[in-house]
Design an enzyme around this catalytic site. Structure first.
Site, short mmCIF file in Angstrom:
data_model
loop_
_atom_site.label_atom_id
_atom_site.label_comp_id
_atom_site.label_asym_id
_atom_site.label_seq_id
_atom_site.Cartn_x
_atom_site.Cartn_y
_atom_site.Cartn_z
N LYS A 1 0.85 -1.19 0.00
CA LYS A 1 0.00 0.00 0.00
C LYS A 1 0.88 1.24 0.00
O LYS A 1 1.95 1.25 0.61
CB LYS A 1 -0.88 0.02 1.26
CG LYS A 1 -2.11 0.87 1.16
CD LYS A 1 -3.27 0.13 0.53
CE LYS A 1 -4.47 1.03 0.35
NZ LYS A 1 -5.61 0.35 -0.24
N GLY B 1 -24.79 3.41 2.11
CA GLY B 1 -23.86 3.90 1.10
C GLY B 1 -24.26 3.49 -0.30
O GLY B 1 -24.32 2.30 -0.62
N GLY C 1 -22.71 4.86 -3.17
CA GLY C 1 -21.70 5.48 -4.03
C GLY C 1 -21.38 4.55 -5.19
O GLY C 1 -22.26 3.85 -5.71
N HIS C 2 -20.11 4.52 -5.60
CA HIS C 2 -19.72 3.72 -6.76
C HIS C 2 -20.15 2.27 -6.62
O HIS C 2 -20.79 1.72 -7.50
CB HIS C 2 -18.20 3.79 -6.96
CG HIS C 2 -17.74 5.09 -7.51
ND1 HIS C 2 -17.30 6.13 -6.72
CD2 HIS C 2 -17.69 5.54 -8.79
CE1 HIS C 2 -16.99 7.15 -7.49
NE2 HIS C 2 -17.21 6.83 -8.74
P1 NAD Z 1 -17.73 5.99 -2.80
O1 NAD Z 1 -17.04 7.13 -2.15
O2 NAD Z 1 -18.09 6.09 -4.25
O3 NAD Z 1 -19.07 5.62 -2.03
C1 NAD Z 1 -19.19 5.69 -0.64
C2 NAD Z 1 -20.56 6.26 -0.35
O4 NAD Z 1 -20.78 6.25 1.05
C3 NAD Z 1 -20.71 7.72 -0.82
O5 NAD Z 1 -21.90 7.85 -1.60
C4 NAD Z 1 -20.80 8.50 0.49
O6 NAD Z 1 -21.60 9.66 0.39
C5 NAD Z 1 -21.41 7.46 1.41
N1 NAD Z 1 -21.21 7.74 2.82
C6 NAD Z 1 -20.18 8.36 3.44
N2 NAD Z 1 -20.41 8.48 4.75
C7 NAD Z 1 -21.60 7.89 4.98
C8 NAD Z 1 -22.39 7.69 6.14
N3 NAD Z 1 -21.99 8.12 7.35
N4 NAD Z 1 -23.57 7.06 6.02
C9 NAD Z 1 -24.01 6.64 4.81
N5 NAD Z 1 -23.31 6.82 3.68
C10 NAD Z 1 -22.13 7.43 3.76
O7 NAD Z 1 -16.78 4.71 -2.55
P2 NAD Z 1 -16.90 3.28 -3.21
O8 NAD Z 1 -15.83 3.15 -4.23
O9 NAD Z 1 -18.32 2.99 -3.56
O10 NAD Z 1 -16.46 2.36 -1.98
C11 NAD Z 1 -17.38 2.07 -0.94
C12 NAD Z 1 -16.72 1.13 0.07
O11 NAD Z 1 -16.31 -0.06 -0.60
C13 NAD Z 1 -15.44 1.69 0.71
O12 NAD Z 1 -15.35 1.18 2.03
C14 NAD Z 1 -14.34 1.11 -0.15
O13 NAD Z 1 -13.12 1.03 0.56
C15 NAD Z 1 -14.91 -0.26 -0.44
N6 NAD Z 1 -14.38 -0.91 -1.65
C16 NAD Z 1 -14.54 -0.33 -2.86
C17 NAD Z 1 -14.07 -0.98 -4.00
C18 NAD Z 1 -14.28 -0.40 -5.37
O14 NAD Z 1 -14.12 -1.13 -6.36
N7 NAD Z 1 -14.64 0.86 -5.51
C19 NAD Z 1 -13.42 -2.23 -3.89
C20 NAD Z 1 -13.29 -2.80 -2.62
C21 NAD Z 1 -13.77 -2.13 -1.50
#
Ligand code: NAD
Length: 345
Positions: free
Chosen positions: A78, A178, A180-181
Site C-alpha cells: 500500500k 452507502g 456510491g460507486h
Molecule cells: P464511494 O465514495 O463512491 O461511495 C461511498 C458512499 O458512502 C458515498 O456515496 C458516500 O456519500 C457514502 N457515505 C459516506 N459516509 C456515509 C455515512 N456516514 N452514512 C451513509 N453513507 C455514507 O466509494 P466506493 O468506491 O463505492 O467504496 C465504498 C466502500 O467499498 C469503501 O469502504 C471502499 O473502501 C470499499 N471498496 C470499494 C471498492 C471499489 O471497487 N470501488 C473495492 C473494494 C472495496
C-alpha cells in the site's frame, strides 16, 4: 517498524520525500510471497507521520489477505500520501509518486484508493509502468466498482443461502448503507433480483438517483442501524460494526462491499453471539482487485475476471461453511485461510 503493534512480519517500508512538489509518501510492502505486492494509494491528512505509517502497515497487510483470498498471483502493499486530497494535489505531486514507485522496480504495483482518482494515478503512470486501474492504455481495466459490486451481489446470495436456506433474494428486505460507486451497482443487482431495499447515504443526490432507479425507501444515515431487515449491506465506511451499532441491528446477515467493517476483530465473536452471519469484507469485496489484477497481467480478459469472481464467491462459501462447522467467527476463519495461503506462497 519492528516494535509497532501493526507490524505483522512486513517485508519492507519505504519513505519518500520530494522537496520540489512537497510529496511525503510511504510505501509499505507486507508480502511478496505470492507475487509482486499490489494495493492502492491513499491520500489522507493524517494527524502525524506515525499515523500515516501505521495506516500503511495495516492496509498493506489487508491487501495481502485480500489478494490471497481472491487467489491472485499478488502480494500485499500500500502507498499513502500524507496530505490534503482537496488542497494539495498537483500533477507534479503524482509524477513524483510515480518516480517513487519506480524505485521499487516492480516489487509494488499501485492503483487509486481513498482520496486519489484514476486521473491522479495517470500522472504517476507517466513515470512508471507499475500503476494499474487506469482509464486508458493497452490493458486498462477502468473503474473496478462494477466488478466489486457484482462480487458483492453474488456474495450476498451465497451468504443468504447459508442463513436462510435459499439464495433467492426475491422479497428479501435489505438495508444498504452507502450508494456510491459500489453501493449503487449493488442496489441495482438487488432490485433486479426482487429485493426490497431501504437505503441511506450522506449524499442526497446519490440517494435520490438510486431510490428513483430501484424504488428503495430512504432513511437518514443513523437510522439504517435500526431497520428490521433480513440483510444489512454496508457499502460506505469502515468500523461500522462496533459496540454501539451492533446491539441496534435487527438482521440475520451482514454482507457488503465496505472495507474494514468490524471495528476490531473481536466484533466477529459478538456478531456470532447475536446470531448474525457476517461475510468477511476482504473476501466478498475482492472483485475490484481481481479487475485490477487483469490489467497487471498485461492483457485484460473479461472471461478471466468473471472466472476469478465466481471462484471468489466459492471461497466465501467455504469460509462460511468452515466457520459453521468449527463454530468460529467467519472473520477468524478467513484470516486463518489467508495466512495459510500467504505462507504457502
Ligand atoms: P464511494 O465514495 O463512491 O461511495 C461511498 C458512499 O458512502 C458515498 O456515496 C458516500 O456519500 C457514502 N457515505 C459516506 N459516509 C456515509 C455515512 N456516514 N452514512 C451513509 N453513507 C455514507 O466509494 P466506493 O468506491 O463505492 O467504496 C465504498 C466502500 O467499498 C469503501 O469502504 C471502499 O473502501 C470499499 N471498496 C470499494 C471498492 C471499489 O471497487 N470501488 C473495492 C473494494 C472495496
Amino acid at each position: 517498524m519492528f516494535d509497532k503493534p501493526a507490524f505483522a512480519g512486513h517485508e519492507s517500508a519505504h519513505h519518500f520525500y520530494d522537496a520540489k512538489t512537497g510529496l511525503r509518501a510511504i510505501i509499505v510492502i507486507h508480502s511478496t510471497a505470492r507475487g509482486p505486492a499490489a494495493g492502492g494509494c491513499r491520500m489522507w491528512n493524517y494527524a502525524t507521520a506515525d499515523d500515516a505509517f501505521v495506516d500503511a502497515l495495516r492496509l498493506s497487510e489487508g491487501m495481502s489477505y485480500k489478494n490471497a483470498m481472491a487467489d491472485l498471483p499478488l502480494g500485499g502493499g500500500k502507498a499513502v500520501i500524507w496530505g490534503n486530497s482537496k488542497a494539495d494535489k498537483t500533477p507534479e505531486l503524482f509524477r513524483a509518486l510515480g518516480r517513487a514507485i519506480a524505485t521499487l522496480n516492480g516489487a509494488y504495483w499501485s492503483a487509486e484508493d481513498v482520496g486519489v482518482s484514476v486521473h491522479d494515478m495517470a500522472y504517476a503512470a507517466e513515470e512508471t509502468k507499475y500503476v494499474a486501474g487506469l482509464p486508458t492504455g493497452k490493458a486498462a481495466s477502468g473503474d473496478p466498482s462494477p466488478v466489486t459490486a457484482k462480487g458483492v451481489f453474488l456474495g450476498i446470495k451465497a451468504t443468504a443461502l447459508r442463513a436462510f436456506g435459499t439464495d433467492d433474494l426475491d422479497g428479501k428486505h435489505i438495508a444498504v448503507q452507502g450508494v456510491g460507486h459500489v453501493g449503487a451497482y449493488v442496489c441495482g443487482h438487488l432490485a433486479k433480483a426482487g429485493a426490497r431495499l431501504t437505503i441511506t447515504d450522506v449524499n442526497p443526490e446519490a440517494l435520490a438517483a438510486v431510490a428513483k432507479d430501484t424504488g428503495a425507501k430512504v432513511v437518514a444515515p443513523d437510522e439504517i442501524y435500526d431497520i428490521a431487515a433480513d440483510i444489512f449491506s454496508p457499502n460506505a465506511l469502515g468500523a461500522i460494526i462496533n459496540p454501539t451499532t451492533l446491539p441496534r441491528l435487527k438482521v440475520k446477515v451482514i454482507a457488503g462491499g465496505a472495507n474494514n467493517q468490524l471495528a476490531t476483530p473481536d466484533m466477529g465473536e459478538k456478531v456470532v453471539e447475536k446470531g448474525i452471519l457476517y461475510a468477511p469484507d476482504y473476501v466478498i469485496n475482492g472483485g475490484g482487485i481481481i479487475n485490477v489484477a487483469a490489467e497487471i497481467s498485461g492483457t485484460y480478459e473479461p472471461a478471466w475476471v468473471e472466472g476469478k469472481v465466481q471462484r471468489l464467491v466459492q471461497t466465501l462459501g467455504e469460509v462460511l461453511d468452515r466457520a459453521k462447522a468449527e463454530n468460529r467467527p467467519t472473520n477468524r476463519v478467513a484470516d486463518e485461510i489467508a495466512r495459510q495461503r500467504i505462507l504457502a506462497g
